[in-house]
Design a protein around this motif. Sequence first.
Motif, short mmCIF file in Angstrom:
data_model
loop_
_atom_site.label_atom_id
_atom_site.label_comp_id
_atom_site.label_asym_id
_atom_site.label_seq_id
_atom_site.Cartn_x
_atom_site.Cartn_y
_atom_site.Cartn_z
N VAL A 171 -6.65 1.74 19.97
CA VAL A 171 -6.03 1.18 21.17
C VAL A 171 -5.93 2.27 22.22
CG1 VAL A 171 -3.95 0.13 22.13
CG2 VAL A 171 -4.77 -0.55 19.84
N ALA A 172 -6.43 1.97 23.40
CA ALA A 172 -6.46 2.96 24.47
C ALA A 172 -5.06 3.52 24.73
CB ALA A 172 -7.02 2.33 25.74
N GLY A 173 -4.98 4.84 24.85
CA GLY A 173 -3.71 5.49 25.14
C GLY A 173 -2.83 5.74 23.93
N SER A 174 -3.27 5.33 22.72
CA SER A 174 -2.46 5.52 21.52
C SER A 174 -2.76 6.88 20.89
CB SER A 174 -2.72 4.40 20.51
OG SER A 174 -4.05 4.46 20.02
N ARG A 175 -1.93 7.26 19.92
CA ARG A 175 -2.09 8.56 19.26
C ARG A 175 -2.01 8.36 17.75
NH1 ARG A 175 1.86 13.47 18.52
NH2 ARG A 175 3.40 11.85 18.80
N PRO A 176 -3.08 7.85 17.12
CA PRO A 176 -3.02 7.62 15.67
C PRO A 176 -3.01 8.93 14.89
CG PRO A 176 -4.85 6.42 16.72
CD PRO A 176 -4.35 7.44 17.71
N THR A 177 -2.24 8.96 13.83
CA THR A 177 -2.25 10.07 12.88
C THR A 177 -2.24 9.47 11.48
OG1 THR A 177 0.15 10.20 12.99
CG2 THR A 177 -1.08 11.75 14.35
N TRP A 178 -2.89 10.14 10.54
CA TRP A 178 -3.07 9.57 9.21
C TRP A 178 -2.59 10.53 8.14
CZ3 TRP A 178 -4.60 4.60 8.64
CH2 TRP A 178 -5.13 3.97 9.78
N GLN A 179 -1.71 10.03 7.29
CA GLN A 179 -1.23 10.77 6.13
C GLN A 179 -1.37 9.86 4.91
OE1 GLN A 179 2.99 11.48 6.02
NE2 GLN A 179 2.80 13.30 4.72
N PHE A 180 -2.17 10.27 3.97
CA PHE A 180 -2.48 9.42 2.83
C PHE A 180 -1.67 9.83 1.60
CE2 PHE A 180 -6.33 9.49 5.48
CZ PHE A 180 -6.52 8.13 5.69
N CYS A 181 -1.65 8.92 0.63
CA CYS A 181 -1.02 9.19 -0.67
C CYS A 181 -1.90 8.56 -1.74
CB CYS A 181 0.39 8.60 -0.73
SG CYS A 181 1.19 8.80 -2.35
N HIS A 182 -2.46 9.36 -2.62
CA HIS A 182 -3.24 8.79 -3.72
C HIS A 182 -2.30 8.27 -4.80
CE1 HIS A 182 -6.21 8.36 -6.94
NE2 HIS A 182 -7.11 8.33 -5.96
N VAL A 183 -2.68 7.16 -5.44
CA VAL A 183 -1.80 6.56 -6.44
C VAL A 183 -1.47 7.54 -7.57
CG1 VAL A 183 -2.43 4.16 -5.97
CG2 VAL A 183 -3.79 5.50 -7.61
N GLU A 184 -2.38 8.46 -7.87
CA GLU A 184 -2.09 9.44 -8.92
C GLU A 184 -0.92 10.32 -8.54
OE1 GLU A 184 -5.65 11.60 -9.75
OE2 GLU A 184 -6.67 9.88 -10.66
N ASP A 185 -0.84 10.70 -7.27
CA ASP A 185 0.30 11.50 -6.81
C ASP A 185 1.57 10.67 -6.78
OD1 ASP A 185 -0.99 13.93 -6.53
OD2 ASP A 185 -1.59 13.55 -4.45
N LEU A 186 1.46 9.39 -6.44
CA LEU A 186 2.65 8.53 -6.47
C LEU A 186 3.19 8.42 -7.89
CD1 LEU A 186 4.71 6.61 -5.28
CD2 LEU A 186 3.01 4.77 -5.42
N VAL A 187 2.30 8.29 -8.86
CA VAL A 187 2.73 8.18 -10.26
C VAL A 187 3.52 9.41 -10.69
CG1 VAL A 187 1.87 8.19 -12.64
CG2 VAL A 187 1.02 6.50 -11.02
N THR A 188 3.03 10.60 -10.35
CA THR A 188 3.76 11.81 -10.76
C THR A 188 5.08 11.94 -10.01
OG1 THR A 188 2.51 13.19 -9.19
CG2 THR A 188 1.64 13.01 -11.43
N ALA A 189 5.13 11.47 -8.76
CA ALA A 189 6.40 11.49 -8.02
C ALA A 189 7.40 10.53 -8.65
CB ALA A 189 6.16 11.13 -6.56
N LEU A 190 6.93 9.35 -9.07
CA LEU A 190 7.80 8.40 -9.76
C LEU A 190 8.30 8.97 -11.09
CD1 LEU A 190 5.80 5.11 -9.05
CD2 LEU A 190 8.08 5.67 -8.15
N GLU A 191 7.43 9.73 -11.76
CA GLU A 191 7.85 10.39 -13.00
C GLU A 191 8.98 11.38 -12.71
OE1 GLU A 191 5.86 12.90 -16.69
OE2 GLU A 191 5.06 13.14 -14.66
N TYR A 192 8.87 12.15 -11.63
CA TYR A 192 9.94 13.07 -11.24
C TYR A 192 11.25 12.31 -11.06
CZ TYR A 192 8.02 17.75 -10.48
OH TYR A 192 7.54 19.02 -10.66
N ALA A 193 11.18 11.14 -10.41
CA ALA A 193 12.39 10.35 -10.20
C ALA A 193 12.94 9.82 -11.52
CB ALA A 193 12.08 9.19 -9.24
N ALA A 194 12.05 9.36 -12.40
CA ALA A 194 12.48 8.83 -13.69
C ALA A 194 13.13 9.91 -14.55
CB ALA A 194 11.29 8.21 -14.43
#
Length: 383
Positions: A222-245
């Motif tokens: 979209v003209a005039g917008s400023r997109p930025t992208w930060q991804f999360c792989h499911v493997e990293d989410l799994v280890t983060a959930l393990e930290y919480a558990a």
Amino acid sequence: MSSPDPQVRAARNLTDPSPESTPEEKRPRSPGNRGPVVAVTGAATGIGELLTAHLAASDAIKQVIAIDERRGEVSEATWHILDVRDPAIAEKLRGADVVVHLALDLDLETDPAARTAYNVRGTQTVLTAAAAVGVHRVVLCTSAMVYGALADNDVPLSEDAELRATAEATGVGDLLEIERLGRRAPRAHPGLNVTVVRPTVLVGGTDTALTRYFESPRLLVVAGSRPTWQFCHVEDLVTALEYAALEKIDGEFAVGCDGWLEQEEVEELSGVRRMELPSAVALGAAARLHRIGLTPSPAGDLAYTMHPWVVSVSRLHDAGWRPKWTNEEVLAALLEEVEGRHTLAGRRLGRKDATAAGAAGATVALLGAAAVVRRARKARRRI
């Protein structure tokens, strides 16, 4: 409320097996293992299945209780088959120290009212049931989308930044309500702790409006917008959930790759060129396409491809966690995963339709559909 004594709980598990479980699934871990008993909802598919398998293989976990509407493939877990909205889930959670609630429906094609009814009611039931049987921690998984995508967002946002999202994007209203329930639960049930995990753009067997963005022949900007992208792989989410558990971290925290990519970097890395449209055209067409059912994504989804919403992951870092994936690596994995798929304006196309669409297909889809809507409106006014 406190959890039952571990020895009493172990004795109960051995003498009172669940009717859905087999003796083989009741194999106790080594006597020296004093780790927590963790229940996972939504354990048969997606992130729930990955987490269940990961925890079942961990020496730090005493037992995994898996809950879903169908039986999954992780034989080391103790399975209970039921809907998370069923109050009978309380008995299935008895003996658990921690519940990781992943039974959410965020499918783009699901009826929004049905999706909300499932997500909100399911979370309410799990929180109430967990408190009733002495579970001391529930881990909820929402999304960094709850911070909102706004032009004036800091880059990166602090994890304790105000949640400024609205219910205009797919499923975000549900996630905001789930977080509200999570904040209320400890006040209503003293002794129950709630941890909230907020992944960024999730990649790895996922299908969202944001992953479909990369299935288009051109990347809509979209003209005039400023997109930025930060991804999360499911493997990293799994280890983060393990930290919480494992209670290595609590409270509310984000999970994702370190740093972010600007839109120009995404285009350079992907080799996919942009298609730039004025804001009024892009937002207006997206709203009309969704209103008449031509696309599953509401116009609110477009904001997350326009404005920054990257988040610091400092709380996980402070706890000792590090992502295994970089943004560049996750983007490459996403592009490989979506190869051969064709999406225009959020709607998946068959091969023949995609070929016919051609290089300018996204523009034709947006502007052409908008013209169809205008003609339909004029026809209705003449009747």
